[in-house]
Design a protein around this motif. Structure first.
Motif, PDB file in Angstrom:
ATOM      1  N   LEU A 178      -8.137   3.053  -8.173  1.00  0.00           N
ATOM      2  CA  LEU A 178      -8.334   2.227  -9.367  1.00  0.00           C
ATOM      3  C   LEU A 178      -9.583   2.663 -10.134  1.00  0.00           C
ATOM      4  O   LEU A 178     -10.022   1.973 -11.064  1.00  0.00           O
ATOM      5  N   ASP A 179     -10.161   3.801  -9.725  1.00  0.00           N
ATOM      6  CA  ASP A 179     -11.343   4.382 -10.373  1.00  0.00           C
ATOM      7  C   ASP A 179     -12.586   3.505 -10.245  1.00  0.00           C
ATOM      8  O   ASP A 179     -13.531   3.638 -11.024  1.00  0.00           O
ATOM      9  N   ARG A 180     -12.607   2.657  -9.244  1.00  0.00           N
ATOM     10  CA  ARG A 180     -13.800   1.861  -8.960  1.00  0.00           C
ATOM     11  C   ARG A 180     -14.610   2.634  -7.916  1.00  0.00           C
ATOM     12  O   ARG A 180     -14.676   2.291  -6.738  1.00  0.00           O
ATOM     13  N   PHE A 181     -15.234   3.697  -8.364  1.00  0.00           N
ATOM     14  CA  PHE A 181     -15.794   4.676  -7.441  1.00  0.00           C
ATOM     15  C   PHE A 181     -17.011   4.153  -6.677  1.00  0.00           C
ATOM     16  O   PHE A 181     -17.206   4.506  -5.510  1.00  0.00           O
ATOM     17  N   GLU A 182     -17.825   3.333  -7.311  1.00  0.00           N
ATOM     18  CA  GLU A 182     -18.993   2.811  -6.603  1.00  0.00           C
ATOM     19  C   GLU A 182     -18.554   1.879  -5.479  1.00  0.00           C
ATOM     20  O   GLU A 182     -19.071   1.958  -4.354  1.00  0.00           O
ATOM     21  N   ASP A 183     -17.573   1.004  -5.773  1.00  0.00           N
ATOM     22  CA  ASP A 183     -17.054   0.124  -4.717  1.00  0.00           C
ATOM     23  C   ASP A 183     -16.416   0.936  -3.599  1.00  0.00           C
ATOM     24  O   ASP A 183     -16.599   0.636  -2.406  1.00  0.00           O
ATOM     25  N   ALA A 184     -15.658   1.953  -3.981  1.00  0.00           N
ATOM     26  CA  ALA A 184     -14.990   2.793  -2.983  1.00  0.00           C
ATOM     27  C   ALA A 184     -16.019   3.485  -2.098  1.00  0.00           C
ATOM     28  O   ALA A 184     -15.878   3.534  -0.871  1.00  0.00           O
TER      29      ALA A 184
ATOM     30  N   TYR B 209       0.834  -1.208   0.000  1.00  0.00           N
ATOM     31  CA  TYR B 209       0.000   0.000   0.000  1.00  0.00           C
ATOM     32  C   TYR B 209       0.868   1.257   0.000  1.00  0.00           C
ATOM     33  O   TYR B 209       0.612   2.201  -0.755  1.00  0.00           O
ATOM     34  N   ARG B 210       1.897   1.261   0.836  1.00  0.00           N
ATOM     35  CA  ARG B 210       2.777   2.426   0.904  1.00  0.00           C
ATOM     36  C   ARG B 210       3.507   2.637  -0.414  1.00  0.00           C
ATOM     37  O   ARG B 210       3.723   3.767  -0.854  1.00  0.00           O
ATOM     38  N   ALA B 211       3.903   1.548  -1.056  1.00  0.00           N
ATOM     39  CA  ALA B 211       4.572   1.668  -2.352  1.00  0.00           C
ATOM     40  C   ALA B 211       3.646   2.306  -3.383  1.00  0.00           C
ATOM     41  O   ALA B 211       4.055   3.178  -4.167  1.00  0.00           O
ATOM     42  N   ALA B 212       2.366   1.882  -3.366  1.00  0.00           N
ATOM     43  CA  ALA B 212       1.399   2.472  -4.291  1.00  0.00           C
ATOM     44  C   ALA B 212       1.163   3.943  -3.966  1.00  0.00           C
ATOM     45  O   ALA B 212       1.060   4.790  -4.864  1.00  0.00           O
ATOM     46  N   ARG B 213       1.082   4.270  -2.684  1.00  0.00           N
ATOM     47  CA  ARG B 213       0.872   5.654  -2.275  1.00  0.00           C
ATOM     48  C   ARG B 213       2.031   6.535  -2.719  1.00  0.00           C
ATOM     49  O   ARG B 213       1.837   7.666  -3.161  1.00  0.00           O
ATOM     50  N   GLU B 214       3.248   6.040  -2.610  1.00  0.00           N
ATOM     51  CA  GLU B 214       4.420   6.814  -3.032  1.00  0.00           C
ATOM     52  C   GLU B 214       4.372   7.098  -4.526  1.00  0.00           C
ATOM     53  O   GLU B 214       4.703   8.204  -4.968  1.00  0.00           O
TER      54      GLU B 214
ATOM     55  N   GLU C 238       4.686  12.351 -12.997  1.00  0.00           N
ATOM     56  CA  GLU C 238       5.920  11.803 -13.549  1.00  0.00           C
ATOM     57  C   GLU C 238       5.880  10.277 -13.659  1.00  0.00           C
ATOM     58  O   GLU C 238       6.645   9.676 -14.408  1.00  0.00           O
ATOM     59  N   VAL C 239       4.978   9.637 -12.914  1.00  0.00           N
ATOM     60  CA  VAL C 239       4.845   8.185 -12.962  1.00  0.00           C
ATOM     61  C   VAL C 239       3.883   7.809 -14.089  1.00  0.00           C
ATOM     62  O   VAL C 239       2.822   8.417 -14.242  1.00  0.00           O
ATOM     63  N   ALA C 240       4.255   6.787 -14.867  1.00  0.00           N
ATOM     64  CA  ALA C 240       3.396   6.331 -15.957  1.00  0.00           C
ATOM     65  C   ALA C 240       2.102   5.758 -15.394  1.00  0.00           C
ATOM     66  O   ALA C 240       2.103   5.086 -14.358  1.00  0.00           O
ATOM     67  N   GLU C 241       0.998   6.008 -16.088  1.00  0.00           N
ATOM     68  CA  GLU C 241      -0.303   5.562 -15.613  1.00  0.00           C
ATOM     69  C   GLU C 241      -0.380   4.047 -15.431  1.00  0.00           C
ATOM     70  O   GLU C 241      -0.920   3.579 -14.423  1.00  0.00           O
ATOM     71  N   PRO C 242       0.140   3.246 -16.356  1.00  0.00           N
ATOM     72  CA  PRO C 242       0.088   1.783 -16.145  1.00  0.00           C
ATOM     73  C   PRO C 242       0.824   1.354 -14.877  1.00  0.00           C
ATOM     74  O   PRO C 242       0.361   0.451 -14.176  1.00  0.00           O
ATOM     75  N   ASP C 243       1.961   2.003 -14.585  1.00  0.00           N
ATOM     76  CA  ASP C 243       2.708   1.652 -13.373  1.00  0.00           C
ATOM     77  C   ASP C 243       1.917   2.016 -12.118  1.00  0.00           C
ATOM     78  O   ASP C 243       1.888   1.268 -11.131  1.00  0.00           O
ATOM     79  N   ARG C 244       1.263   3.158 -12.160  1.00  0.00           N
ATOM     80  CA  ARG C 244       0.467   3.589 -11.012  1.00  0.00           C
ATOM     81  C   ARG C 244      -0.678   2.620 -10.762  1.00  0.00           C
ATOM     82  O   ARG C 244      -0.903   2.170  -9.619  1.00  0.00           O
ATOM     83  N   LEU C 245      -1.407   2.297 -11.799  1.00  0.00           N
ATOM     84  CA  LEU C 245      -2.545   1.398 -11.647  1.00  0.00           C
ATOM     85  C   LEU C 245      -2.113   0.011 -11.187  1.00  0.00           C
ATOM     86  O   LEU C 245      -2.772  -0.624 -10.353  1.00  0.00           O
ATOM     87  N   ASN C 246      -0.978  -0.472 -11.724  1.00  0.00           N
ATOM     88  CA  ASN C 246      -0.502  -1.796 -11.324  1.00  0.00           C
ATOM     89  C   ASN C 246      -0.143  -1.826  -9.837  1.00  0.00           C
ATOM     90  O   ASN C 246      -0.430  -2.809  -9.138  1.00  0.00           O
ATOM     91  N   ALA C 247       0.462  -0.735  -9.344  1.00  0.00           N
ATOM     92  CA  ALA C 247       0.823  -0.676  -7.923  1.00  0.00           C
ATOM     93  C   ALA C 247      -0.424  -0.749  -7.051  1.00  0.00           C
ATOM     94  O   ALA C 247      -0.436  -1.430  -6.013  1.00  0.00           O
ATOM     95  N   TRP C 248      -1.496  -0.080  -7.463  1.00  0.00           N
ATOM     96  CA  TRP C 248      -2.726  -0.121  -6.679  1.00  0.00           C
ATOM     97  C   TRP C 248      -3.402  -1.487  -6.778  1.00  0.00           C
ATOM     98  O   TRP C 248      -4.038  -1.942  -5.811  1.00  0.00           O
ATOM     99  N   ARG C 249      -3.262  -2.158  -7.916  1.00  0.00           N
ATOM    100  CA  ARG C 249      -3.816  -3.513  -8.015  1.00  0.00           C
ATOM    101  C   ARG C 249      -3.104  -4.455  -7.058  1.00  0.00           C
ATOM    102  O   ARG C 249      -3.742  -5.282  -6.391  1.00  0.00           O
ATOM    103  N   VAL C 250      -1.787  -4.336  -6.993  1.00  0.00           N
ATOM    104  CA  VAL C 250      -1.008  -5.168  -6.078  1.00  0.00           C
ATOM    105  C   VAL C 250      -1.416  -4.904  -4.638  1.00  0.00           C
ATOM    106  O   VAL C 250      -1.605  -5.831  -3.837  1.00  0.00           O
ATOM    107  N   ALA C 251      -1.559  -3.628  -4.292  1.00  0.00           N
ATOM    108  CA  ALA C 251      -1.950  -3.272  -2.923  1.00  0.00           C
ATOM    109  C   ALA C 251      -3.337  -3.812  -2.606  1.00  0.00           C
ATOM    110  O   ALA C 251      -3.573  -4.381  -1.525  1.00  0.00           O
ATOM    111  N   ALA C 252      -4.280  -3.638  -3.531  1.00  0.00           N
ATOM    112  CA  ALA C 252      -5.643  -4.112  -3.296  1.00  0.00           C
ATOM    113  C   ALA C 252      -5.670  -5.628  -3.100  1.00  0.00           C
ATOM    114  O   ALA C 252      -6.365  -6.142  -2.206  1.00  0.00           O
TER     115      ALA C 252
END
Length: 879
Positions: free
Chosen positions: A451-457, A392-397, A404-418
């Motif tokens: 992860l833009d899953r706003f209804e779940d969030a 989670y902390r890695a995704a937050r960072e 500056e972080v690529a969108e695919p890398d950002r989304l992948n980090a949040w998938r791993v955290a989730a």
């Protein structure tokens, strides 16, 4: 422990006690006689207790002195350094004082130097204490631990030497001081001061030797610590029961007992150490020290690997997890993880990690897992959750580094955290850790939000809000609202129902929450049409809410829009409400620095001035306030708006008219007209001035009437000149009205004062008006009067004859026309005038109503056809 519940156990805490707080000051005051400084500034500062200023002053003077004066100043400065060091807890100030004190030691000798050295040793000890307690919770690296041990050895040697020197002085003093009773009766003596110093050194040496033994694992150092503590407690045997209950109420004694307990933990057993700590479970012991006892007991139990007892103590340390000090929980976690494989240790580690999770101490968990990764590898919920926090902390960072972080890398980090958090929540024992499980759900909600899953969030945030501590719960409801708002932005068909429900939920649970104001603003701002309900909600935002300025701004904008659309009394009411909100905002921006605030104040002032000068409103104080802003706008901001100066002048004209200062208003109009004759504000000002002049003409008397007539001519002619030709201006209803007013005013000016140019203008205007409306009785009457005064009898008779024919017989218009015809004929054709008069008497024996009847009667007399009763006016009933 350097700090338990934000209280130090070091001599910083001890120095607050009733007997220890004055050690340094008392010692120096007893040793060094008061020095009458030659400099009056020294005396003045010293008498007023301005020690910091006095120290700085002496520092500046010292290089300029020599001989005995220099020595005395150095001793006085040493005393000040010692006092200031004993008083301050500010780290930066202490470092500065210590450095200055070390330099001064080169010049100072004797007991003043010893007192200063003791304070410097105390400062050195504080750093060691902090390092030692960092090691207790495993935040001290190996290299730093080695340096701490070296510093301890140096400091122990320095304080031991210092103790020997002071002890020699104390022995001398004992030989000369007599018995203790006589010393007590004589008050604070030199020997008392020296003994206080020895006690203080023993205190510091005791703690230093304890830390030395604990960090090195060498028991003899702890035995020395016990000897130093026993000396302070005046014990021959290390027996807890021999310590007086009364003495335990003193902070210094209480901390000495804690020191004895920790040293005894090294030399003896947990049971023995705990007995020492039990001495402080008394009502007369300071509350803050008693509150810290569970932490020291926990430290003892952990050092002796008594994890079952530590587990029970940790659970009993607070009714709720949030009440447990973070340092205690971390200490339990790291010590238990160092003994993984022991069932009791594993249970304690799980409990402590779950507590840290429940507290939201993600940084602590991340650090612990980083240091004890292998030990935290179990499948129980706390261990899984601890590992998930790393992801989670890695995704937050990465999120914090967008864009500056690529969108695919950002989304992948949040998938791993989730996924990691999902695995933790699916652990078989997850339900055993209710508070920590809710914290895990909270992090999961954040993960799916990113992860833009706003209804779940939204659903997750709202769900966990019912189980979290207040601060976390309010933020969770806020994020539920934000998630729903984001969902609605993507789904344009969505309604506001859920968002409104979440706002109501937040305001019901946290009416004074930090997000309350912003939520009220957001709800009230949705939709395009302003309403009273939305405005009232915006104005209910609390004064101390960060959203208050935005709420006021939105409310003011809505009120302004309502004002522009309102009519009648509603318009006045809305204007009043608008000014109440907008004027303070305008003034605040006007007083603030910066171009943005300046531009905002100008924009607000334009609206305020518009509303305040509305004819139905006329709030002159508010208008003056806005005018002040606008007239000084160049000081605030460069506004590139050609209309602004014209608008300001227009509002100034309205204010002048409201204050009945028509001369000032007309003067401003002249300036405005000369600058931009065709500008909209010039035209509006001219119309307002004309309306006011016509009103004044009907109500004024004497010379004021003539002034009003002139203003009608000036402003009316300018309005007529807006059209290419006079005939074109008469094509509109307003143009006809203006031309008629100017013609009438010009006629009156000609008739009353012989103004030839006015007469010519009236003649021109009536000619054009009659060309446009040949049968208009008002125009014909005006032309008839003017023609008669200019000697154009034929034209005058023509006009009045048409009026007579076009008017109902016996009406006021008919009688006015009849009177005018008779008076004109009387001069031009007396014979014809007699015929008309005879006919009139036949029809109206009483001649007619006033004022026409009186004039006709007088004309009949002059024409000789009045008869016997011509000179008598008729009665009220016409008889």
């Amino acid at each position: 422990m350097s700090r338990w519940n934000s209280t130090s156990h070091s001599m910083r805490g001890a120095s607050r006690g009733p007997s220890w707080s004055t050690w340094c000051a008392v010692i120096l005051l007893a040793i060094v006689p008061a020095i009458a400084a030659g400099d009056e500034v020294d005396v003045w500062l010293e008498r007023r207790g301005l020690n910091r200023l006095l120290a700085e002053h002496l520092e500046q003077r010292l290089p300029t002195l020599s001989g005995e004066a220099r020595g005395q100043a150095a001793i006085q400065l040493a005393r000040l350094y010692a006092e200031l060091l004993s008083e301050t807890e500010d780290r930066a100030e202490r470092i500065s004082l210590e450095e200055r004190g070390r330099r001064l030691l080169e010049e100072v000798t004797g007991m003043a130097a010893n007192a200063l050295r003791l304070e410097l040793c105390h400062g050195a000890y504080l750093g060691i204490e902090q390092s030692g307690e960092r090691h207790r919770i495993r935040l001290l690296e190996a290299a730093e631990q080695a340096r701490t041990i070296e510093r301890l050895e140096d400091l122990i040697g320095e304080m031991s030497d210092l103790r020997k020197k002071i002890d020699v002085s104390a022995q001398r003093a004992r030989k000369t001081a007599g018995n203790r009773a006589s010393r007590r009766s004589s008050g604070q003596s030199r020997l008392d001061s020296l003994e206080e110093m020895l006690n203080r050194i023993d205190f510091l040496l005791g703690w230093c030797q304890y830390y030395r033994a604990w960090l090195t694992g060498q028991t003899p150092y702890a035995e020395r610590a016990e000897q130093h503590f026993a000396s302070i407690l005046d014990l021959e045997e290390f027996t807890p029961g021999d310590v007086s209950q009364d003495l335990r109420s003193e902070r210094a004694i209480a901390w000495t007992i804690i020191g004895m307990a920790m040293a005894n933990s090294v030399t003896s057993s947990a049971v023995s150490a705990l007995r020492w700590l039990d001495l402080l479970d008394l009502p007369n012991v300071p509350v803050d020290i008693r509150d810290q006892l569970p932490g020291w007991r926990l430290a003892v139990l952990l050092e002796h690997r008594q994890f079952d007892e530590a587990f029970r103590l940790l659970r009993a340390s607070g009714n709720q997890v949030a009440e447990r000090p973070v340092a205690w929980v971390r200490m339990a976690a790291v010590h238990a993880l160092e003994n993984t494989g022991d069932p009791a240790a594993d249970a304690l580690a799980a409990e402590a990690l779950a507590d840290l999770a429940s507290m939201g101490e993600l940084g602590q968990i991340q650090d612990i897992v980083g240091r004890f990764g292998q030990s935290a590898g179990g499948d129980r919920f706390p261990f899984r959750y601890a590992r998930a926090i790393i992801d989670y902390r890695a995704a937050r960072e990465l999120e914090d580094r967008v864009p500056e972080v690529a969108e695919p890398d950002r989304l992948n980090a949040w998938r791993v955290a989730a996924k990691a958090i999902e695995q933790a929540l699916s652990a078989p024992d997850a339900d055993q850790f209710g508070a920590a499980r809710q914290q895990a759900k909270l992090l999961y909600a954040w993960s799916v939000y990113y992860l833009d899953r706003f209804e779940d969030a939204r659903n997750l945030f709202e769900e966990v809000a019912g189980f979290l501590p207040e601060a976390d719960a309010s933020e969770a409801i806020w994020m539920a609202y934000v998630s729903e708002e984001r969902r609605c932005e993507r789904d344009r068909s969505a309604t506001d129902e859920t968002m409104n429900r979440l706002v109501d939920l937040y305001l019901e649970r946290f009416p004074g929450g930090m997000r309350a104001g912003e939520l009220m603003v957001r709800r009230a701002s949705r939709g395009e049409e302003p309403s009273r309900e939305r405005i009232e909600e915006l104005l209910r935002v609390p004064l101390d809410s960060p959203a208050r300025p935005l709420a006021q701004m939105r409310a003011a904008d809505m009120l302004y829009r309502l004002f522009r659309a309102a009519k009648g009394q509603e318009r006045v009411d809305v204007a009043s409400d608008y000014l109440v909100v907008a004027v303070p905002m305008m003034q605040e921006d006007y007083s603030a620095a910066g171009e943005v605030a300046g531009a905002r104040s100008v924009a607000r002032a334009r609206r305020v001035l518009e509303v305040a000068t509305d004819p139905d409103v006329l709030r002159l104080v508010a208008a003056d306030s806005a005018l002040l802003v606008l007239l000084n706008r160049d000081v605030l901001v460069q506004v590139e708006d050609q209309d602004l100066e014209d608008e300001v002048d227009y509002r100034r004209i309205l204010l002048a008219l409201a204050r009945d200062d028509t001369a000032d208003a007309q003067a401003i109009i002249e300036t405005l007209y000369q600058r931009r004759p065709d500008a909209i504000w010039t035209r509006l000002a001219t119309r307002r001035a004309l309306d006011r002049a016509r009103q004044d003409c009907d109500q004024a008397e004497g010379e004021a009437v003539r002034d009003a007539l002139k203003r009608i001519m000036v402003n009316g002619n300018r309005l007529l000149a807006e059209s290419a030709t006079l005939q074109e201006s008469l094509e509109s209803r307003i143009g006809l009205s203006v031309a008629s007013a100017v013609a009438s005013a010009a006629t009156d000016l000609w008739l009353q004062g012989g103004d030839a140019s006015a007469g010519d203008r009236a003649w021109e205007l009536y000619g054009a008006l009659l060309e446009h409306s040949p049968r208009n009785r008002v125009f014909l009457a005006g032309r008839g009067r003017l023609a008669a005064s200019r000697g154009d009898t034929e034209e005058a008779l023509r006009c009045w004859r048409i009026v007579t024919v076009g008017s109902r017989s016996g009406s006021d218009d008919w009688f006015e026309a009849r009177t005018a015809l008779v008076e004109i004929l009387e001069k031009a054709d007396p014979e014809r005038a007699r015929e008309v008069m005879v006919q009139h008497r036949a029809l109206y024996p009483e001649y007619g109503p006033a004022p026409w009847g009186d004039r006709l009667r007088q004309a009949a007399i002059r024409l000789g056809v009045g008869g016997a009763d011509a000179s008598e006016p008729p009665g009220e009933d016409g008889e």
